[in-house]
Design an enzyme around this catalytic site. Structure first.
Site, PDB file in Angstrom:
ATOM      1  N   GLY A 146       0.587  -1.156  -0.224  1.00 21.31           N
ATOM      2  CA  GLY A 146       0.172   0.093   0.196  1.00 21.31           C
ATOM      3  C   GLY A 146       0.720   1.237  -0.159  1.00 21.31           C
ATOM      4  N   GLY A 151       3.972   1.757  -0.343  1.00 19.78           N
ATOM      5  CA  GLY A 151       5.631   1.084  -1.624  1.00 19.78           C
ATOM      6  C   GLY A 151       4.400   1.491  -2.579  1.00 19.78           C
ATOM      7  N   ASN A 173      -5.545  -6.175  -3.767  1.00 18.79           N
ATOM      8  CA  ASN A 173      -4.963  -5.312  -3.467  1.00 18.79           C
ATOM      9  C   ASN A 173      -5.268  -4.331  -4.533  1.00 18.79           C
ATOM     10  OD1 ASN A 173      -1.870  -7.665  -3.629  1.00 18.79           O
ATOM     11  ND2 ASN A 173      -3.037  -6.322  -1.470  1.00 18.79           N
ATOM     12  N   LEU A 174      -5.992  -4.240  -4.961  1.00 22.16           N
ATOM     13  CA  LEU A 174      -6.097  -3.566  -6.578  1.00 22.16           C
ATOM     14  C   LEU A 174      -6.798  -2.545  -6.192  1.00 22.16           C
ATOM     15  CD1 LEU A 174      -6.857  -6.724  -9.124  1.00 22.16           C
ATOM     16  CD2 LEU A 174      -4.833  -5.488  -8.525  1.00 22.16           C
ATOM     17  N   ARG A 230      -6.157  -0.136  -3.780  1.00 22.91           N
ATOM     18  CA  ARG A 230      -5.330   0.451  -2.826  1.00 22.91           C
ATOM     19  C   ARG A 230      -3.875   0.636  -3.477  1.00 22.91           C
ATOM     20  NH1 ARG A 230      -6.144  -3.690  -0.015  1.00 22.91           N
ATOM     21  NH2 ARG A 230      -4.424  -4.136   0.651  1.00 22.91           N
ATOM     22  N   CYS A 286      -2.385  -8.682   3.630  1.00 21.30           N
ATOM     23  CA  CYS A 286      -0.856  -8.605   3.297  1.00 21.30           C
ATOM     24  C   CYS A 286       0.041  -9.968   3.593  1.00 21.30           C
ATOM     25  CB  CYS A 286      -0.085  -7.492   2.196  1.00 21.30           C
ATOM     26  SG  CYS A 286      -0.745  -6.434   1.413  1.00 21.30           S
ATOM     27  N   CYS A 335      17.668   0.818  26.280  1.00 19.73           N
ATOM     28  CA  CYS A 335      18.052   0.444  24.747  1.00 19.73           C
ATOM     29  C   CYS A 335      18.777  -0.857  24.347  1.00 19.73           C
ATOM     30  CB  CYS A 335      17.728   1.532  23.122  1.00 19.73           C
ATOM     31  SG  CYS A 335      17.027   0.319  21.686  1.00 19.73           S
ATOM     32  N   CYS A 346      19.409  -0.199  19.689  1.00 18.75           N
ATOM     33  CA  CYS A 346      20.833   0.498  19.333  1.00 18.75           C
ATOM     34  C   CYS A 346      21.658   1.296  20.416  1.00 18.75           C
ATOM     35  CB  CYS A 346      19.913   1.920  19.168  1.00 18.75           C
ATOM     36  SG  CYS A 346      18.940   2.695  20.515  1.00 18.75           S
TER      37      CYS A 346
END
Length: 686
Positions: free
Chosen positions: A31, A33, A60-61, A63, A177, A444, A447
């Site tokens: 969507g 992408g 999918n078609l 959107r 998806c 964290c 990171c």
């Protein structure tokens, strides 16, 4: 006029050149992408690599506008590339129908990009890309949507918060998806059963357009075969739906979804290079064994044989039987509804026994096919939830914000970047809310690590060799783990003589190392032949001493953060206690005030009644003999009203006054009144 002339006028030729020379990676071609890839090719980007594992589905078609019906079942990445090139054929786009977690997509591969942009729909892949970008020290633009809501932010090592700096809740809803291609968790199977197969059999499913599927590039033999297969699959589906309620309907449905469709997926060999392939199920083989049981183990029978039907795992035979029985019951109901309303459909209801039986059986059969853990009926009922709605305009807005952030990052303007939230439908006057980028969380676990590349011959290098290497750099009492798996610690040395390769510590693996001072180093393994190491046992790609020093600093920062957090919590607790104490004092004062008001009200009420009684007595005495003054009869106010005189005989201890007037013992005086010229002390008695 050059194609980029308007862009140069808007953002300047210097930035246009930086954009054109930048190599960017786009992860996800769904969507967000589709919108993002269109923006990139129209926004001056010349070198784009796009990767996505999914194939295009009919749903999918509505959107994902880069895809059309003839593209169904084809690779999203490849079709997105072909469609985007129609907008700008001068762009170099590399497409990969591949899993972003594949081992060959190493840290070095990520280092080849100037910028990475996420357009993903699941936490696992996002966490992986986040970690890889941190290890490669490449800026990442993270994004996501959920219905009308969206978010875009920038992740830069040691400068901004990363994806894992704040804990993420496990989603209870899942995008389409994620469940339609290759399921990997029980919830994927449950949502597939509930939202796909259930809707297909008992709802208004959208038919494939055979004519559209038939129109393809017939010169391409592979495409022609694909289109022919899709047309045949479409026709088979229509025949199955047309035979609903007839003998053999359950078998045809079963074989279609658990055998034929799975066999088709198995022909896509690239999809199963790095994951376990599914195992097709045949209806006859399972049902034959079910029929041989002493009695049918359907939903009704399960009730009779177990007091915990919902919490007991079903066997494969039982699951197949429940599938058939529930399918039969729902089909009868569906056909009855269609007789009066041609558009009628059955909506899934977790409290509907037939609906829940069907979804439980279907999801567990699919889980069995893919080697996924099966769930009980009780668990399926709890897990079945709604799919996140996908809104095309939300995807378009978020994709636009991603490109604007990309411009700033490539122009070295990270300080101008913001975290942007799409907040449609909230009590806010603006559609987009911006916040400054947050600093890294000192605690964290992703990171705040120091990443060090280690080139080593994993086939010959042993765990002991790795320990010796770390001890050479002042790391003692070492604990070594890989993805939560303990390789070595001071109390577990069984693996010291084993090679790294024998423990599956091969090229591309991350190895976590923690020493006695709680300093953590993450080694990124790179396999190299001994001949390529110039006679050395290993080659470190980063300064280990610098990494350890940085860990010491980070550990101190985490300690300070813990102390600040503890102090803040203590202050908040003290403030809360003080607030509660103040509230209690106020409540006590309010209660005292109420008591005083009530006492005063009662006193005045009783005094008023007394005055009225006294006035009546005085008026009565005057009417009997108005020509002669007579003293007030105190006996009528027995022990309540007493003459206020200064005669000693009226004080305590006197029972009778000389004139025959009765007097009470000493009492507390509340009020003094004057009646007929004489003063009286008044005592209010309860």
């Amino acid at each position: 006029m050059p194609r980029d002339s308007h862009l140069e006028t808007t953002i300047g030729s210097s930035l246009v050149n930086k954009i054109a020379n930048a190599k960017v990676l786009m992860v996800g071609a769904g969507g967000i992408g589709c919108e993002l890839l269109k923006n990139l090719v129209m926004g001056g980007f010349k070198n784009i690599e796009v990767i996505d594992l999914d194939t295009i589905d009919l749903s999918n078609l509505n959107r994902q506008f880069l895809f059309q019906k003839q593209h169904i079942k084809k690779s999203k990445a490849h079709i997105a590339r072909a469609s985007a090139l129609a907008f700008n054929p001068d762009v170099n786009i590399v497409s990969r129908h591949q899993n972003i977690k594949d081992q060959e997509l190493s840290v070095d591969w990520f280092k080849g990009f100037d910028l990475v942009m996420n357009a993903l729909d699941n936490l696992d892949a996002r966490r992986h890309v986040n970690k890889m970008c941190l290890a490669a020290n490449v800026p990442l633009i993270e994004s996501g949507t959920a219905g009308y809501l969206g978010q875009v932010s920038v992740i830069r090592k040691d400068q901004t918060e990363c994806f894992d700096c704040q804990p993420k809740e496990t989603p209870k809803t899942f995008p389409v998806c994620t469940i339609r291609s290759t399921p990997s968790t029980p919830i994927h199977c449950i949502v597939w059963a509930k939202s796909y197969l259930f809707g297909l059999l008992f709802g208004n499913a959208e038919d494939d357009d055979d004519e559209t599927l038939a129109k393809g590039d017939q010169d391409d033999e592979e495409t022609a075969k694909e289109l022919a297969a899709l047309a045949a699959e479409s026709q088979a589906l229509k025949e199955i739906l047309a035979s609903a309620g007839t003998s053999g309907f359950a078998q045809r449905v079963f074989d279609k979804v658990f055998y034929t469709d799975v066999q088709r997926l198995l022909r896509m060999e690239d999809m199963w290079k790095t994951r376990k392939a599914p195992v097709p199920l045949k209806y006859d083989q399972i049902i034959r064994r079910t029929e041989e049981l002493p009695f049918a183990m359907g939903a009704t029978t399960l009730d009779a044989t177990s007091n915990l039907k919902d919490q007991r795992a079903w066997t494969l035979q039982e699951t197949a039987d429940v599938f058939c029985k529930s399918l039969e019951q729902l089909t009868i109901r569906f056909q009855s509804m269609r007789e009066s309303d041609a558009e009628a459909s059955i909506q899934f209801d977790k409290d509907d026994e037939d609906c829940l039986d069907f979804v439980t059986a279907t999801s567990n059969l699919r889980a069995h096919v893919y080697g996924i853990e099966e769930k009980t009926r009780f668990q399926v009922k709890a897990m079945a939830g709604n799919i996140i709605p996908a809104i095309a305009t939300t995807n378009a807005i978020v994709a636009g914000m991603i490109v604007m952030l990309a411009f700033k990052i490539l122009n070295s303007q990270l300080h101008d970047c913001k975290t942007s939230f799409l907040v449609y439908g909230r009590q806010r006057p603006q559609l987009i809310v911006n916040e400054p980028l947050s600093k890294p969380n000192p605690k964290c676990y992703i990171c705040r690590n120091s990443y060090v590349g280690l080139k080593v011959d994993t086939i010959s290098c042993t765990v002991q060799d790795l320990i010796d290497l770390l001890e050479e750099h002042s790391m003692n009492d070492i604990e070594i783990q890989e993805n939560g798996r303990v390789i070595h610690d001071p109390d577990f040395d069984d693996n010291v003589g084993k090679t790294l390769a024998s423990l599956d510590l091969t090229d591309g693996k991350f190895v976590d190392v923690v020493d006695e001072d709680d300093r953590k180093i993450v080694l990124y393994l790179k396999h190299a032949e001994s001949s390529d190491l110039d006679g050395e046992k290993y080659v470190l790609e980063s300064d280990m001493e610098e990494a350890l020093s940085l860990q010491t600093v980070m550990k101190e920062q985490a300690r300070v953060a813990d102390e600040a957090e503890a102090a803040s919590a203590a202050a908040a607790e003290a403030a809360e206690a003080a607030e509660k104490a103040a509230l209690r004092q106020k409540q006590q004062r309010d209660a005292m005030d109420v008591d005083l008001v009530l006492d005063e009200t009662n006193r005045k009420r009783k005094l008023a009644a007394l005055q009225e009684s006294t006035s009546s007595s005085t008026a009565s005495g005057l009417s009997e003999d108005s020509s002669e003054d007579k003293p007030l009869k105190k006996t009528s106010l027995d022990s309540v009203v007493h003459p206020s005189v200064e005669d000693d005989s009226h004080h305590a201890g006197a029972d009778n006054v000389g004139d025959g007037t009765t007097k009470a013992s000493a009492v507390d005086v509340d009020e003094m009144i004057v009646v007929d010229g004489e003063s009286y002390n008044v005592v209010i008695l309860d």
